[in-house]
Write an enzyme that holds these catalytic residues in place. Structure first.
Site: not given
Ligand code: PGA
Length: 252
Positions: A9-11, A94, A96, A166, A172, A213, A234-235
């Site tokens: 997930n590159w956001k 998600h 967010e 999640e 994150g 994470s 993600g990251g």
């Protein structure tokens, strides 16, 4: 046997040109791991650029959101039929989106239905926040979110989805859930609920990803859990080598 599925997930990161560059780098590293279903989810504007890069590679492409209507006066939104020719997966609900853009269990449900109606595989995100976790409400929250997302969905449709658990406090933050913690939520709350809503067969067949994470260092221990079938990353998905290490961990 459930095929492990790792999605990046590159956001809201990478311009279209940067996305192509990252996709090429990632592809070079993850292409050999064919026993793992691999998916890249860049921003909308990078989908068209990535489609030819990934075509025929065995690596799938996903969007990060969609609107439930097919078309109309919804400024700024993107619909399932628009995505259907471009990608195969879509992340839905998600945390967010729930936190910053007002998504609810009801809108998540409409989006899941729209995605399935257009042949897209939904990656349905659920997870409790820190306050809910500390108040011992993890089970109640996750159960409510899964019930909401799957309301009105037949078993056949549910089987085409992926659930990403999640915990919001792990996203994150560098503080992943322990493998045992994550597995317990999946086994006790998610698979048990799927069994109640559908059947043991559905509960046993649906893929459950952990997200929050996930790194090259903790991926193997997470993947070793019996109820964890992959990860939504993600990251670490923004670094080709790190993402590849996670895919490799899922390949076993
Ligand atoms: P993270 O994000 O891996 O950076 O924690 C996961 C996600 O939000 O899907």
């Amino acid at each position: 046997m459930r095929t492990p599925v790792i999605a990046g997930n590159w956001k809201m990161n990478k311009t279209p040109a940067e996305a192509v560059e990252l996709a090429r780098a990632v592809l070079a590293e993850i292409q050999p791991f064919t026993t793992v279903e691999r998916v890249l989810c860049p921003p909308f504007v990078a989908l068209a650029g990535l489609a030819p890069v990934l075509a025929g590679s065995g690596v799938g492409l996903g969007a990060q959101n969609l609107h439930w209507e097919k078309s109309g006066a919804f400024t700024g939104e993107i619909s399932a039929p628009m995505l259907a020719g471009l990608c195969q997966y879509v992340i839905i609900g998600h945390s967010e989106r729930r936190q910053f853009f007002g998504e609810t269990d009801a809108s998540v449900n409409k989006k899941v239905q729209a995605a399935l109606a257009h042949g897209l595989t939904p990656i349905v995100c659920v997870g409790e926040n820190l306050a809910e976790n500390e108040a011992g409400q993890t089970g109640a929250v996750v159960t409510r979110q899964v019930r909401g997302a799957y309301a009105g969905l037949a078993a056949e449709a549910a089987l085409k989805t992926i659930i990403a658990y999640e915990p919001v406090w792990a996203i994150g933050t560098g503080k992943a859930a322990t493998p045992e913690q994550a597995n317990a939520v999946m086994a006790r709350f998610i698979r048990d609920l799927l069994q109640e809503l559908y059947s043991a067969e559905v509960a046993g067949a649906l893929r459950l990803q952990y997200g929050g994470s996930v790194t090259a260092a903790n991926a193997a221990a997470l993947m070793a859990q019996p109820d964890i079938d992959g990860a939504l990353v993600g990251g670490a998905s923004l670094k080709a080598a790190d993402f590849a290490a996670i895919v490799k961990a899922a390949a076993g």
